[in-house]
Design a protein around this motif. Structure first.
Motif, short mmCIF file in Angstrom:
data_model
loop_
_atom_site.label_atom_id
_atom_site.label_comp_id
_atom_site.label_asym_id
_atom_site.label_seq_id
_atom_site.Cartn_x
_atom_site.Cartn_y
_atom_site.Cartn_z
N TYR A 1 9.65 -0.53 3.96
CA TYR A 1 9.64 -1.52 4.62
C TYR A 1 11.00 -1.49 4.71
O TYR A 1 10.60 -1.80 6.32
N GLU B 1 10.30 -9.19 8.21
CA GLU B 1 8.58 -9.19 9.36
C GLU B 1 9.23 -7.44 10.57
O GLU B 1 8.48 -6.62 10.62
N MET C 1 4.44 -0.37 8.83
CA MET C 1 2.94 -0.31 9.64
C MET C 1 3.06 0.67 11.22
O MET C 1 2.15 1.05 11.70
N TYR D 1 0.54 -11.39 19.86
CA TYR D 1 -0.06 -10.16 20.23
C TYR D 1 -0.74 -10.58 21.30
O TYR D 1 -2.00 -9.08 20.61
N THR E 1 10.07 -4.20 8.58
CA THR E 1 8.30 -3.92 7.48
C THR E 1 7.53 -3.42 9.45
O THR E 1 6.74 -2.29 9.08
N ARG E 2 6.94 -3.91 10.22
CA ARG E 2 6.21 -3.39 10.98
C ARG E 2 6.63 -2.25 12.24
O ARG E 2 5.89 -1.46 12.11
N ARG F 1 -4.01 4.35 9.54
CA ARG F 1 -3.23 3.60 10.97
C ARG F 1 -3.69 2.54 10.72
O ARG F 1 -3.01 1.89 11.51
N ASP G 1 -7.47 0.11 1.28
CA ASP G 1 -6.29 -1.17 1.12
C ASP G 1 -7.01 -2.21 0.45
O ASP G 1 -7.67 -3.05 1.72
N GLU H 1 -4.14 -1.38 10.36
CA GLU H 1 -3.25 -2.61 10.18
C GLU H 1 -3.66 -3.68 8.49
O GLU H 1 -4.58 -3.44 8.39
N PHE I 1 2.23 2.39 17.53
CA PHE I 1 1.18 2.01 18.80
C PHE I 1 1.39 2.19 20.21
O PHE I 1 2.47 2.61 20.87
N TYR J 1 -0.88 3.67 16.12
CA TYR J 1 -0.78 2.84 14.72
C TYR J 1 -1.55 1.66 15.38
O TYR J 1 -1.17 0.99 16.11
N ASP J 2 -2.41 0.50 14.78
CA ASP J 2 -2.68 -0.56 15.60
C ASP J 2 -2.01 -1.50 15.12
O ASP J 2 -1.74 -2.41 15.60
N THR J 3 -1.28 -1.53 14.19
CA THR J 3 -0.01 -3.04 14.18
C THR J 3 1.25 -3.27 14.98
O THR J 3 1.75 -2.44 15.65
N PRO J 4 0.86 -3.76 16.19
CA PRO J 4 1.77 -3.92 17.07
C PRO J 4 3.64 -4.81 16.89
O PRO J 4 3.10 -5.33 15.45
N ILE J 5 3.92 -4.68 17.91
CA ILE J 5 5.43 -5.27 18.05
C ILE J 5 5.54 -5.94 19.27
O ILE J 5 5.24 -5.37 19.48
N CYS K 1 7.50 -11.49 4.51
CA CYS K 1 7.49 -11.07 6.29
C CYS K 1 7.74 -12.55 7.04
O CYS K 1 8.81 -12.54 7.73
N HIS L 1 1.14 -1.18 -0.32
CA HIS L 1 0.23 -0.20 0.31
C HIS L 1 0.73 1.61 -0.15
O HIS L 1 0.48 2.33 -0.43
#
Lengths: 492, 305
Positions: free
Chosen positions: A209, A285, A293, B289, A288-289, B71, B114, B73, A298, A301-305, B251, A201
Motif C-alpha cells: 500500500y 490515504e 487500489m 468524488y 493507498t488509493r 477492480r 473480500d 472499491e 480509474f 479500477y473503481d477507486t477514484p482520487i 488512511c 485484501h
C-alpha cells in the motif's frame, strides 16, 4: 545480532574464493569506478508508473563485483540489520554463479529483491565499506543484491533454502509487512507451521500500500510472497486480529507463539485549521488509493482520487517523496515538497530527493503550512504557510525549525498530501491484555529478544520502533524468530 | 419518481427471497458466498452472506468493508443482522453507484471477493427508559439491529421511520416485530404520515419523556434530527457512513469533526454524540468524488448487457 566471523571465515577460505582474490590486485580493484544505476529518463518515466531504476546488466554487475576487496573482516556486514554475508554473495557474482549468489542472500534475507530496491544502503552496509577510508565510492552493494535476486526470479528458478524437519508447532505472524514476512520465512526454515494474518485484501503491508510501483514493482513483492508460500507459510487475508480473531481464539486453534508486526498505520495530521478540506489527504490515504487500489487506472479500477494540478506534499521523508512523485505521475503541473527544515535535515534517501528533483518537483524548504483555505464546496484552494529559520539542535540532533514572525504568505493548491509521519496502529495493542505499551503507542519489547511483556508474544518493526525502515523491521523479524524458537524449544 | 414499469418489476421481486443450501464443508469452496438475496425496494437489496468468523464476533453498530471484485472499491457496509448458527451476516445495499450496483447484481451462489470486519466500536446498549430509534431511507438497515438490542435489554422502543415514498420504505415489518410503537413518515404521503421524519419524532418528544434518541440515515436527516433533539435536550447518537478505504484507522478518509476535534469514523466511531458532529463538513466531504463517481457509474451502466 552478532556477526558469526567463524562461519564467514570458513566461507571466505574456500578454494575458489582464495583463487578469486588473486585474480586482480587490490589496487586494480579499487581503481575501477563505481557502476552507475541505469534509469529511465525523467521525461519518459513521469508518464507512467514504470520502475525508474532499470537494474544492472551482467557485465556491469560482474565489473562492480570485482571492486569488492573481499576483506578478511568485512565491516559492511555489521552495517546490515540482517547481517547478509555481503562479500560471500558478491564474490559469487564475480564467479558468475548468479543463482548461487541469490541463494547466499536468501540464507539471511527473505526479501532480497525488495531490499536491493528500497534499503537505504548509503547509511547501512555501504556506509561501512572499506572504500570510505580510501576516499573512494563504496561498492554498490544494493545494486548487486538487486541484480542477483532479479537473476533468480527472471530465471524462474526460485531456490528453497535448507529446511529443518517440520515440528508441527503452530506460530502466527500478525500483519504481513517486511517484519512479519521475515519472521515467517525464518520460522518456516526452522520447521514451524507458520500462518500470517493480514487485515487488508492484499499482502505485504507497506510494500503493497505504501511504496509505489515505480520504486518497487508489485510483481516483485508477489514473487517474494510466492517464495514464502513455497517454504510452507500460509497467508490469511482480510483477518483483523483483535476484531475478526483474537489471540485467545488463535491459542484455541493451537498457535503457541506470536509475532506482532502490525506497523505504524495511523497517519499523523498537523491539526491546523482547514485540514479536513476536500483534497487534503494523509500520505497513507493518497498512496493507498494509488498503490493498493490502483486509482491511477480509474475508471478502469473503481477507486477514484483527486487529480490535483497544484499539489503540495508536506514532509521530507521517503513517504513524502513517494507521494509527490505519484502526484507528478497523476498529471500535476506543479508538485511541491513543503518541509519545515532545510534539505540537509530531510530524512528521505538522497536518491529519492534526486529523482524527485529530476522529475520537476519544487522544494519549498524552511516552510511550514499553518492553514488551508477552501472554496464554498469545501475543496482546498490555497494554503497559508510561514517561513522557518533553524535554531539549535534538538533531541534528534537536527536543527530545530523556528518560526520567522510575519513571514506568512499563501500558495494556490488543489491537493495537499500530509506526509509528516505515522503513529503505531493502536488496534492490536488495545485488544491484547497485559501487553506493555509506551505513551507513543509502541509495544515495549526486550531489545535483545523482541519479547513483549507476554512471554509467548514477540513484536517488531514499526509497531515497536514507531516509524523506521523496511530493513530494520526485517532485522526485528529475524531476531524475534530466533528468540521465539529458543523460547519454544526451552518450553518443551 | 419511479416509473410505472419499474414499479411493476419491483412488485415481482418484493419479498420473494431466493435461497441456496447452506454449505456443509468449507474445503475448496469460495469464501463469502451469498446464500440469499431479496429486493427490499427497487433500489435496495438484502444479501445474506457466509462470513463464519465475522458472524460470531459482530455486535450491533459494527460494519464490514467489502470489495466485490479485483477492480472494486473497498466500501463500508453496516452489518444489518447476523446468524451465528448459520454463520452468515446480512448486508443491505442501496444501488447508488458502481460498487453498490455491482453488489446488487450478484445472485445466490455468487461470492463477494473480500469481506473484512467486524469494524468500528459496537453500540453501547443499556437500559435508559424510552429510546426513539429514527431511521431514514437505507439508514433503517443499520438501525435495525441497534433498535432490537435496545428493546431486548428492556427499553421502551419507539421507532420513527422515514422514506421518500412507500416503495422506498424498508424493514417496516421486521421492525414492527419488536417495536413498542412505530411511526412512518413519507415525503409524499404515499404511506404513513406525510412529512419529514422530524415531524414524527417531535410528536413523540412533545408527548412523553424520551431518554435517548438514535439517528441513522442521510447526513442531512441526521443533522435535522440532531437539531430537534438538542432543542428538547435529549441525548442522541448518530451513526455515520463516510467515505473509507481501509476501515482500520490507516488512511483518515473518514475523518469528521466532533466537538471541535478530528475523529476517524472507522475506529473512533461509527457512532458519535449527534449534537457535536459538524454535519456541514461531513456533507461536503461525502461529495469529494461526486464527479468521478458519475463517470465510473456511467461507464459501468454502459458495460452492462
Amino acid at each position: 545480532m552478532a556477526v558469526n566471523f567463524q562461519e564467514l571465515g570458513a566461507d571466505r577460505n574456500q578454494e575458489w574464493r582464495n583463487e578469486m582474490r588473486t585474480r586482480l590486485s587490490a589496487k586494480e580493484r579499487s581503481n575501477l569506478p563505481r557502476v552507475k544505476m541505469p534509469e529511465m529518463g525523467p521525461m519518459e518515466r513521469i508518464l507512467g508508473f514504470m520502475e525508474v531504476n532499470v537494474g544492472l546488466n551482467e557485465d556491469a554487475a560482474v565489473l562492480e563485483s570485482q571492486r569488492c576487496l573481499d576483506c578478511s573482516t568485512p565491516s559492511c556486514i555489521s552495517g546490515c540489520p540482517v547481517n547478509i554475508n555481503i562479500p560471500g554473495f558478491i564474490k559469487l557474482i564475480e564467479k558468475k554463479d548468479f543463482l548461487a549468489a541469490a541463494r547466499k542472500l536468501k540464507e539471511t534475507n527473505a526479501l532480497p529483491a525488495v531490499c536491493g530496491r528500497v534499503c537505504p544502503q548509503e547509511i547501512q552496509c555501504e556506509a561501512q565499506c572499506i572504500y570510505h577510508k580510501m576516499k573512494k565510492a563504496p561498492v554498490a552493494i544494493g545494486y548487486l543484491e538487486r541484480f542477483a535476486s532479479d537473476c533468480e526470479r527472471l530465471a524462474g528458478n526460485i531456490s528453497i533454502p535448507p529446511m529443518k524437519t517440520g515440528n508441527q508447532i503452530k506460530v502466527a505472524a500478525i500483519g504481513s509487512g517486511p517484519a512479519s514476512l521475515t519472521f515467517a520465512g525464518e520460522m518456516a526454515k526452522s520447521g514451524y507451521r507458520v500462518t500470517v494474518f493480514e487485515a487488508l485484501h492484499e499482502l505485504a503491508g507497506v510494500l503493497s500500500y505504501g511504496i509505489p510501483e515505480f520504486r518497487l514493482p508489485k510483481s516483485i513483492v508477489r514473487s517474494e510472497i510466492a517464495y514464502l508460500e513455497k517454504l510452507g507459510v500460509v497467508f490469511e487475508k482480510n483477518v483483523i486480529v483483535g476484531k475478526t480473531l483474537t489471540i485467545e481464539d488463535m491459542k484455541k486453534q493451537g498457535f503457541q507463539g506470536f509475532f506482532i508486526g502490525s506497523g505504524a498505520g495511523l497517519p499523523k495530521f498537523m491539526h491546523i485549521p482547514g485540514e479536513n478540506a476536500i483534497g487534503v489527504y494523509s500520505s497513507n490515504e493518497y498512496l493507498t488509493r494509488v498503490n493498493l487500489m490502483k486509482a491511477y487506472q480509474f475508471p478502469h479500477y473503481d477507486t477514484p482520487i483527486v487529480l490535483g494540478k497544484r499539489v503540495a506534499v508536506i514532509g521530507g521523508g521517503n513517504t513524502a517523496m513517494d507521494s509527490v512523485r505519484v502526484a507528478i505521475r497523476l498529471g500535476a503541473e506543479k508538485a511541491m515538497i513543503v518541509y519545515r527544515r532545510s534539505e540537509q535535515e530531510m530524512p528521505a534517501r538522497i536518491e529519492e530527493i534526486h529523482h524527485a528533483k529530476e522529475e520537476g518537483v519544487e522544494f519549498l524548504t524552511l516552510t511550514n503550512p499553518v492553514e488551508y483555505i477552501s472554496d464554498a464546496d469545501g475543496r482546498v484552494r490555497q494554503m497559508k504557510v510561514q517561513k522557518m529559520g533553524l535554531g539549535a539542535a534538538d533531541d534528534s540532533g537536527r536543527k530545530r525549525p523556528v518560526v520567522i514572525p510575519g513571514s506568512e504568505y499563501t500558495i494556490d493548491v488543489d491537493t495537499v498530501v500530509v506526509g509528516v509521519g505515522t503513529d503505531p496502529n493502536p488496534l492490536i495493542p488495545r485488544t491484547i491484555q497485559g501487553l506493555e505499551v509506551t505513551k507513543w503507542g509502541t509495544i515495549v519489547v526486550n531489545e535483545e529478544t523482541m519479547q513483549t511483556a507476554l512471554p509467548e508474544i514477540f513484536a517488531g518493526g514499526d509497531i515497536v520502533r514507531g516509524g523506521a525502515t523496511v530493513i530494520l523491521a526485517m532485522g526485528d523479524g529475524k531476531k524475534a524468530a530466533e528468540s521465539l524458537h529458543d523460547y519454544l524449544q526451552q518450553k518443551k | 419518481m419511479i416509473e410505472k414499469n419499474a414499479v411493476a418489476g419491483h412488485d415481482k421481486l418484493h419479498f420473494k427471497t431466493q435461497f441456496v443450501t447452506v454449505r456443509q464443508t468449507w474445503e475448496d469452496d469460495p469464501m463469502n458466498k451469498i446464500v440469499a438475496k431479496e429486493m427490499l425496494s427497487e433500489n435496495v437489496v438484502k444479501l445474506v452472506v457466509e462470513a463464519p468468523q465475522i458472524s460470531q464476533k459482530q455486535s450491533p453498530g459494527q460494519f464490514v468493508i467489502v470489495r466485490t471484485d479485483d477492480r472494486g472499491e473497498r466500501i463500508p457496509l453496516t452489518i444489518a443482522d447476523a446468524d451465528k448458527e448459520k454463520m452468515t451476516i446480512t448486508l443491505i445495499i442501496q444501488k447508488v453507484g458502481t460498487s453498490s450496483h455491482k453488489m446488487a447484481n450478484l445472485d445466490p451462489g455468487d461470492s463477494l471477493l473480500d469481506i473484512s470486519g467486524p469494524l468500528g466500536k459496537p453500540t453501547h446498549i443499556e437500559k435508559v427508559g424510552t429510546v426513539v430509534a429514527c431511521g431514514g431511507g437505507v439508514g433503517i438497515a443499520p438501525l435495525y439491529p441497534i433498535a432490537r438490542a435496545f428493546k431486548e435489554i428492556g427499553n421502551k422502543l419507539i421507532t420513527v421511520l422515514g422514506a421518500r415514498n412507500r416503495e422506498l420504505l424498508i424493514l417496516e415489518k421486521e421492525m414492527a416485530v419488536f417495536a413498542d410503537e412505530m411511526i412512518v413518515m413519507t415525503d409524499d404521503g404515499s404511506y404513513g404520515e406525510k412529512g419529514l421524519i422530524t415531524v414524527g419524532i417531535e410528536k413523540v418528544l412533545l408527548r412523553e419523556p424520551v431518554h435517548l434518541a438514535v439517528a441513522i440515515g442521510p447526513a442531512v436527516m441526521m443533522k435535522f434530527v440532531a437539531l430537534l433533539t438538542k432543542k428538547y435536550d435529549i441525548p442522541t447518537i448518530a451513526s455515520l457512513n463516510t467515505i473509507m478505504v481501509d476501515g482500520t484507522g490507516m488512511c483518515g478518509a473518514c475523518r469528521v469533526t466532533v466537538g471541535g476535534k478530528t475523529k476517524f469514523v472507522c475506529v473512533d466511531g461509527p457512532e458519535f454524540d449527534a449534537h457535536e458532529i459538524d454535519y456541514d463538513e461531513m456533507l461536503k466531504r461525502l461529495n469529494t468524488y461526486k464527479k468521478e463517481e458519475q463517470v465510473s457509474y456511467d461507464g459501468y451502466l454502459k458495460s452492462l448487457p
